[in-house]
Design a protein around this motif. Structure first.
Motif, PDB file in Angstrom:
ATOM      1  N   ILE A 146      33.330-105.414   3.967  1.00  0.00           N
ATOM      2  CA  ILE A 146      31.890-105.430   3.693  1.00  0.00           C
ATOM      3  C   ILE A 146      31.331-104.010   3.733  1.00  0.00           C
ATOM      4  CG2 ILE A 146      29.633-106.194   4.545  1.00  0.00           C
ATOM      5  CD1 ILE A 146      31.118-108.719   5.616  1.00  0.00           C
ATOM      6  N   GLU A 147      31.760-103.227   4.725  1.00  0.00           N
ATOM      7  CA  GLU A 147      31.249-101.858   4.835  1.00  0.00           C
ATOM      8  C   GLU A 147      31.639-101.012   3.628  1.00  0.00           C
ATOM      9  OE1 GLU A 147      31.008 -98.060   7.898  1.00  0.00           O
ATOM     10  OE2 GLU A 147      32.218 -99.808   8.440  1.00  0.00           O
ATOM     11  N   ALA A 148      32.790-101.289   3.045  1.00  0.00           N
ATOM     12  CA  ALA A 148      33.201-100.551   1.847  1.00  0.00           C
ATOM     13  C   ALA A 148      32.243-100.812   0.688  1.00  0.00           C
ATOM     14  CB  ALA A 148      34.621-100.949   1.450  1.00  0.00           C
ATOM     15  N   ASP A 149      31.551-101.938   0.731  1.00  0.00           N
ATOM     16  CA  ASP A 149      30.578-102.289  -0.309  1.00  0.00           C
ATOM     17  C   ASP A 149      29.172-101.887   0.095  1.00  0.00           C
ATOM     18  OD1 ASP A 149      29.302-103.607  -2.534  1.00  0.00           O
ATOM     19  OD2 ASP A 149      28.867-105.269  -1.177  1.00  0.00           O
ATOM     20  N   THR A 150      28.782-102.201   1.329  1.00  0.00           N
ATOM     21  CA  THR A 150      27.438-101.900   1.807  1.00  0.00           C
ATOM     22  C   THR A 150      27.451-101.671   3.313  1.00  0.00           C
ATOM     23  OG1 THR A 150      25.291-102.934   2.334  1.00  0.00           O
ATOM     24  CG2 THR A 150      27.032-104.412   1.615  1.00  0.00           C
ATOM     25  N   ALA A 151      27.167-100.448   3.705  1.00  0.00           N
ATOM     26  CA  ALA A 151      27.150-100.116   5.138  1.00  0.00           C
ATOM     27  C   ALA A 151      26.075-100.921   5.857  1.00  0.00           C
ATOM     28  CB  ALA A 151      26.921 -98.617   5.324  1.00  0.00           C
ATOM     29  N   TYR A 152      24.909-101.057   5.246  1.00  0.00           N
ATOM     30  CA  TYR A 152      23.835-101.823   5.876  1.00  0.00           C
ATOM     31  C   TYR A 152      24.254-103.276   6.046  1.00  0.00           C
ATOM     32  CZ  TYR A 152      19.195-103.793   6.766  1.00  0.00           C
ATOM     33  OH  TYR A 152      18.125-104.463   7.325  1.00  0.00           O
ATOM     34  N   GLY A 153      24.956-103.815   5.062  1.00  0.00           N
ATOM     35  CA  GLY A 153      25.441-105.186   5.166  1.00  0.00           C
ATOM     36  C   GLY A 153      26.430-105.348   6.309  1.00  0.00           C
ATOM     37  N   ALA A 154      27.299-104.365   6.504  1.00  0.00           N
ATOM     38  CA  ALA A 154      28.253-104.420   7.617  1.00  0.00           C
ATOM     39  C   ALA A 154      27.519-104.371   8.948  1.00  0.00           C
ATOM     40  CB  ALA A 154      29.248-103.264   7.508  1.00  0.00           C
ATOM     41  N   LEU A 155      26.458-103.577   9.019  1.00  0.00           N
ATOM     42  CA  LEU A 155      25.648-103.530  10.234  1.00  0.00           C
ATOM     43  C   LEU A 155      25.063-104.904  10.542  1.00  0.00           C
ATOM     44  CD1 LEU A 155      24.052-102.075  12.490  1.00  0.00           C
ATOM     45  CD2 LEU A 155      22.353-101.470  10.744  1.00  0.00           C
TER      46      LEU A 155
END
Length: 262
Positions: free
Chosen positions: A92-101
């Motif tokens: 997920i972080e590879a796609d969107t850091a905010y989403g991983a958060l």
């Protein structure tokens, strides 16, 4: 895996399938607090993919001898579960850091609620706390996160996850008296959305195809469709859970979400 037991079968839904349903629910959610430069598309991708760590695990279900049923996301052994949580969050972080958060915060809440404890869990929590701190620092340099923004998006993920689970864990059309115990008092945290006026959103089946919600959280009534497998217990006894699951065809479950009438 999400699983509910019937007299003759186990109804099984893959975690990532449930996640995609959650993403569809978030898509139609009433927009309240939306910052001028909000991250809506990132949030929707995060909600849809929050359980992607289960993709490989759910390809072949495991049998829980102690319970006489398939392992589910509730009772799956902690150590391998954490490994796949981490893998999913990395993707997920590879796609969107905010989403991983968002997803990391979501899992932290689930872990705290579960009351589980072991050294591996402590190490996971420490690593995720560092991930969240790093993402905060990185976004502070480019696109700072508003406190209200993060709070709202976390509540949206929580509610979408809960409602998607509700549909999978409750038998469609079942009476309110047979509702899964997690939601007998409504969806926790939903009272924080301004349109609810401090009331928790609750759900009730009108029939096998229709779920009524009050207060209604979406911009319109719509249909949700997802895949599940109804694995016969007789097949499990004969072939084992892995073969029985693999040989059971998928079926589509369709549910219409509507506002509960006055």
């Amino acid at each position: 895996m999400i699983c509910r037991e019937q007299v003759e079968a186990f109804v099984m839904v893959k975690q990532h399938e449930h996640g995609k349903v959650a993403g569809e629910l978030a898509k139609w959610f009433k927009e309240e607090h939306v910052p001028e430069e909000g991250r809506r598309e990132e949030v929707l991708r995060a909600v849809s993919n929050h359980d992607r760590g289960w993709i490989d695990l759910d390809e072949t279900p495991f049998w829980n001898d102690a319970e006489g049923a398939p392992y589910t996301f509730i009772d799956f052994p902690v150590v391998p579960k954490l490994t796949f949580y981490t893998r999913g969050l990395d993707e997920i972080e590879a796609d969107t850091a905010y989403g991983a958060l968002l997803c990391s915060l979501h899992f932290e809440r689930l872990i705290e609620t579960s009351g589980e404890a072991c050294p591996e869990l402590t190490a996971y929590q420490e690593a995720e706390a560092e991930r969240r701190s790093r993402i905060h620092r990185e976004l502070e340099q480019s696109r700072p996160i508003g406190e209200d923004e993060l709070y709202y998006d976390a509540r949206l993920l929580q509610f979408s996850d809960d409602l998607s689970l509700y549909m999978a864990l409750n038998e469609p059309g079942s009476p309110k008296s047979e509702e899964h115990p997690w939601w007998t008092e409504g969806f926790s945290g939903s009272e924080d959305f301004s349109f609810t006026s401090g009331r928790k959103i609750s759900a009730e089946w009108q029939d096998e195809r229709t779920l009524l919600l009050d207060p209604f959280p979406f911009t319109k009534s719509f249909e949700i469709a997802y895949s599940q497998r109804r694995v016969l217990k007789s097949a499990v006894a004969e072939k084992g859970i892995a073969s029985a699951y693999r040989e059971t065809p998928e079926e589509v479950c369709r549910i219409v979400l509507k506002e509960r009438p006055e």
